[in-house]
Enzyme design. Sequence first.
Site, short mmCIF file in Angstrom:
data_model
loop_
_atom_site.label_atom_id
_atom_site.label_comp_id
_atom_site.label_asym_id
_atom_site.label_seq_id
_atom_site.Cartn_x
_atom_site.Cartn_y
_atom_site.Cartn_z
CE LYS A 1 -6.08 -28.41 2.87
NZ LYS A 1 -5.72 -29.78 3.31
CD GLU B 1 -6.06 -19.50 15.95
OE1 GLU B 1 -6.76 -19.78 14.94
OE2 GLU B 1 -5.79 -20.32 16.83
N GLY C 1 -1.97 -29.31 5.82
CA GLY C 1 -1.33 -28.08 6.28
C GLY C 1 0.09 -28.30 6.74
NE ARG C 2 -0.43 -33.60 10.27
CZ ARG C 2 -1.76 -33.56 10.18
NH1 ARG C 2 -2.39 -32.39 10.26
NH2 ARG C 2 -2.47 -34.67 10.02
CD GLU D 1 -2.47 -30.50 13.26
OE1 GLU D 1 -2.13 -30.16 12.09
OE2 GLU D 1 -2.88 -29.68 14.10
CG HIS E 1 24.14 -24.62 29.74
ND1 HIS E 1 25.24 -24.63 30.59
CD2 HIS E 1 24.65 -24.78 28.49
CE1 HIS E 1 26.34 -24.77 29.87
NE2 HIS E 1 26.02 -24.86 28.60
CE LYS F 1 -9.65 -25.15 13.49
NZ LYS F 1 -9.44 -25.58 12.07
O1 F6P Z 1 -4.17 -27.22 13.65
C1 F6P Z 1 -5.25 -27.45 12.81
C2 F6P Z 1 -4.93 -26.87 11.46
O2 F6P Z 1 -5.96 -27.19 10.57
C3 F6P Z 1 -3.60 -27.36 10.91
O3 F6P Z 1 -3.66 -28.65 10.38
C4 F6P Z 1 -3.32 -26.28 9.92
O4 F6P Z 1 -1.97 -26.28 9.51
C5 F6P Z 1 -3.69 -25.04 10.74
O5 F6P Z 1 -4.82 -25.44 11.51
C6 F6P Z 1 -3.99 -23.81 9.92
O6 F6P Z 1 -5.03 -24.10 9.03
P1 F6P Z 1 -5.21 -23.13 7.75
O7 F6P Z 1 -3.97 -23.26 6.91
O8 F6P Z 1 -6.44 -23.65 7.06
O9 F6P Z 1 -5.38 -21.72 8.26
#
Ligand code: F6P
Length: 504
Positions: free
Chosen positions: A201, A207, A261-262, A347, A378, A492
């Site tokens: 987003k 990452e 995002g979620r 979250e 189990h 971050k």
């Molecule tokens: O975990 C924090 C967050 O902003 C989530 O809400 C989001 O889904 C994820 O990191 C990835 O963010 P992006 O889609 O901006 O890479």
Amino acid sequence: MTPTDLPEWHVLAQRRRALEQIHIADLFDDDPQRTERFSFEAASLSVDLSRNRIDSGTLRALVALARASNLEKQRDDLLAGAVVNATEARPAWHTALRSTPTDPFVDPAWGARLQAERERFLQFAEQLRAGHVAGATGLALETVVCIGIGGSDLGPRLVTEALGPARRPCVRFAANLDPADLDAALAEANPHTTLLLAISKSFSTLETVENLKAALRWLKQRAPELDPKSHLAAVTSQPDRATALGIDPARVFTFPEWVGGRYSLWSACGLGIAIAHGRKAFGELLAGAAALDAHFAKAPLESNLPVLLGMLGVWYVNFWGIKTRAVVPYSQALQRLPAYLQQLEMESLGKRVDRAGAPLSIDSAPVVWGEIGSNAQHSVFQFLHQGTGWVPLDIVMIADHEGGDQHRTQLLNEFALAQADALAWGDRIVGDEPQPSHRAAPGNRPSTLVRLARLDARSVGALLAMYEHRTFVQSVVWNVNAFDQWGVEIGKQLLARRTRAAGA
Ligand code: F6P
């Protein structure tokens, strides 16, 4: 608004005292119609609340608390695209993503824009599936590596797996900064026929940016003659950042910033789902979610699945002090459901201040965890049956495992029901003779049965929309903002400070 000031809150505190010494088995003995009375259904889902520590008076009191929390007005605001995320001054209009041109909740202008972008990414998915999207050497792209994390990964990955094995293109996912994750996703991939799909987003998540750079290095090392442009696509709400990296604007798919995002798998973030399973399945996914949205919008609170499930969660957290909940899907295809719900619920609801910024005086999100059944029998069911505390469970089942080995899938469902009964009745269910203490299972441990009619896109869409709205219901009662996530920023910032200090 402080929920503990509401008279409805005090009624529930009385209900808790009244139920303290009552065993779930007694509740069944007192009401032969209990299962029917506490079973509800909507949008190809059925929910059986009967094995919970509630009676009819409690359920009425929980619904009264929801109503007193102004849930109906806040629900209507959510569905209408009002600014419900105050700290980011945005709507949280993920329901508009599954809207149809005749949808009553979404204004035609926005509806048209969202449906046009949906058409764009679905056409791209269908072209890939037909082998009509070529890489730099003219070979059709056959492997798609989705690079994203959090909400840009969990939902798309869950649904792509839930809907079964995908024929070509093969769709893979990489999220972790640990090189092992992307290495696994790129293993045996042919650079000439691989598409790297960056899903982010913000298009600034470390990452994802680092993994995309690493994937481009992989492409360069394995096929130096290739122009990477033909092997890149992106999904983001920041298209300029994607095109600045050299990604063809025709392969950059967007969604509005007011999609959390979620809550984003219904948008172009779900492109991997559409590539793996086709536009028809993606349409069914949206239709299932839209059916649940309509149920959430219109059903009386007394029979409204997200309301009942959300308020049951409030009951256990705030009136029994249970700070954890588990989800056990008796379905290998839904193995990612617990991880998805962890982000969705923790979250969204893992907040310590209310929407006015004042510290909460009550507990909010519980710890969400889970494991697939029957494996969980189990590993964690010993704890669930004989541990010192109890954990409310959602046991998710597939009523009709179409096409699978009927013998084992019937045993699987029998196992789920047997575990739910054993948790509720304990060893009372196997006979009246008292057990030695090391064998005794006290029972009185609640579980909710969530049944999908079948494991298909429509049922999965309805299931995930139900959990989205369950989460929203709890945010209303706890008066927290379900749609921001400032807590992730501190990590971050510290990382940026450390890497600056280290000159990395
Ligand atoms: O975990 C924090 C967050 O902003 C989530 O809400 C989001 O889904 C994820 O990191 C990835 O963010 P992006 O889609 O901006 O890479």
